[in-house]
Design an enzyme around this catalytic site. Structure first.
Site, PDB file in Angstrom:
ATOM      1  N   CYS A 152     124.302  75.093   5.794  1.00 12.09           N
ATOM      2  CA  CYS A 152     124.102  76.050   6.906  1.00 12.09           C
ATOM      3  C   CYS A 152     122.930  76.835   6.673  1.00 12.09           C
ATOM      4  O   CYS A 152     122.414  77.089   7.672  1.00 12.09           O
ATOM      5  CB  CYS A 152     125.505  76.828   6.939  1.00 12.09           C
ATOM      6  N   ASP A 153     122.780  77.674   5.426  1.00 11.04           N
ATOM      7  CA  ASP A 153     121.998  78.496   5.233  1.00 11.04           C
ATOM      8  C   ASP A 153     120.473  78.278   4.367  1.00 11.04           C
ATOM      9  O   ASP A 153     119.983  78.961   4.283  1.00 11.04           O
ATOM     10  CB  ASP A 153     122.753  80.014   4.512  1.00 11.04           C
ATOM     11  N   CYS A 208     127.741  77.920   1.978  1.00  6.96           N
ATOM     12  CA  CYS A 208     127.276  76.777   2.560  1.00  6.96           C
ATOM     13  C   CYS A 208     125.762  76.466   2.650  1.00  6.96           C
ATOM     14  O   CYS A 208     124.945  77.092   3.474  1.00  6.96           O
ATOM     15  CB  CYS A 208     127.918  76.849   4.121  1.00  6.96           C
TER      16      CYS A 208
END
Ligand code: NDP
Length: 326
Positions: free
Chosen positions: A143-144, A140
């Site tokens: 997300c990261d 992701c």
């Protein structure tokens, strides 16, 4: 010894935005829903940092926070939220049977499936090792990606997701190397064109991952090979992103529900109905196109309304509480 069989009006399987929204609606409609959270309580959003596109949060919200709020909202209307993993179902008879953790048997008038989908990985030992260590493997980018600002990363995949994520990473990272296993993208032309013309994205066609390299704690690079020449070479990188698609969490429904070739549950278009009466689907378990928290929540609402309508038609004593339709 197995426990006593429990009988329920409405069972919801899964605790992402679809499941909790279904629970809010079902609880407010006197269906006394029980929701089993599954292996990853809160679903995919618990692995997301900031959610900025869910309406009603003008300043954004973290994924885990949003899921806690959704759970609280479902519990406010007396949804019985339980820990547990549905391991088996039998939808072959009039009563829908479900087993939790292999032991507890539940008989349900209606079942709402909100089991979501999981990111797919290559399956290399080195990939799994650094994924588990939290050392630089991610599925992701949104997300990261933040953790890799001004660094060099590698991303695998050639679909719309991979293009979207590569483009996202290109805005944060010094360099993004994209590994495409064929000589062309699967992504739509417009998405592929966007990465092709982004200066700090290098696309390596016919290239696959041989090994994720690291120092035992964090990723330091990726060894790849050209699948035409078989030539191997190493790319220095601190992040390895995998964007090769998602797998719907629907294995336990095989043989009972109609699934498409990738395993997504088929719903009657425009409804949450499956091919089995009284069994409804919401969220990513049936949606490979939109896969958003807000669309999952929307279909969770649809599933609860469809289940309520089904119960009302089946049982004259069941009082329709919402009266929002008909
Ligand atoms: P897709 O299934 O479309 O693409 C998966 C990609 O990963 C393919 O390019 C595939 O390669 C590659 N791949 C699969 N396995 C491997 C492997 N072992 N090694 C290397 N590469 C591999 O998944 P997406 O998640 O990209 O998209 C799913 C759906 O969601 C699609 O319908 C897409 O259009 C939609 N979507 C739409 C978006 C938008 O419009 N904004 C954004 C994101 C997704 P190959 O091509 O060789 O099979």
């Amino acid at each position: 010894m197995s426990e006593k069989i429990e009988k329920l009006k409405c069972l919801i399987i899964g605790s992402g935005p679809a499941g909790y929204t279904a629970a809010i609606y079902a609880a407010r409609a006197n269906m006394n829903p029980v929701l089993y959270q599954g292996e990853q309580p809160g679903g995919q959003l618990t692995t997301t940092n900031e959610v900025e596109n869910f309406p009603g949060y003008p300043d954004g919200v973290t994924g885990p926070e949003m899921m806690i709020e959704l759970q609280k909202q479902a519990e406010r209307f007396d949804t019985d939220v339980r820990n547990g993993w549905v391991t088996r179902v039998d939808f072959s008879g009039d009563v829908h049977k479900v087993w939790v953790n292999e032991t507890k048997e539940i008989h349900c008038d209606t079942v709402i499936i909100s089991t979501g989908a999981s990111a797919m990985y290559l399956g290399l030992d080195s990939e799994q090792k650094y994924l588990k260590l939290g050392g630089g493997v991610s599925a992701c980018a949104v997300c990261d990606g933040f953790f890799y600002r001004n660094q060099e990363v590698v991303i695998v995949g050639a679909g719309d997701s991979a293009c979207e994520e590569a483009h996202y990473l290109s805005k944060l990272c010094k360099k993004v190397t994209m590994l495409v296993r064929r000589d062309e993208f699967r992504a739509s032309k417009i998405m592929a064109a966007r990465v092709q013309k982004t200066e700090n994205i290098e696309i390596l066609y016919n290239t696959e991952t041989d090994e994720v390299l690291g120092d035992g704690q964090v990723v330091t690079g990726v060894r790849v090979f050209n699948n035409i020449t078989n030539k191997k070479f190493e790319i220095p990188a601190t992040g390895f992103f995998v964007a090769i698609g998602h797998k719907p969490n629907t294995d336990i429904f095989k043989g009972f529900l109609d699934l498409d070739e990738t395993g997504y549950i088929k719903n009657v278009p425009g409804t949450s109905k499956t091919n089995v009466e009284g069994v409804f689907v919401s969220g990513d378990a049936a949606d490979h196109v939109y896969r958003q928290a807000v669309t999952a929540a929307g279909t969770g609402c649809m599933a609860a309304l469809d289940a309520e309508r089904y119960l009302a038609a089946k049982d004259a004593d069941f009082e329709v509480a919402t009266s929002t339709y008909n």
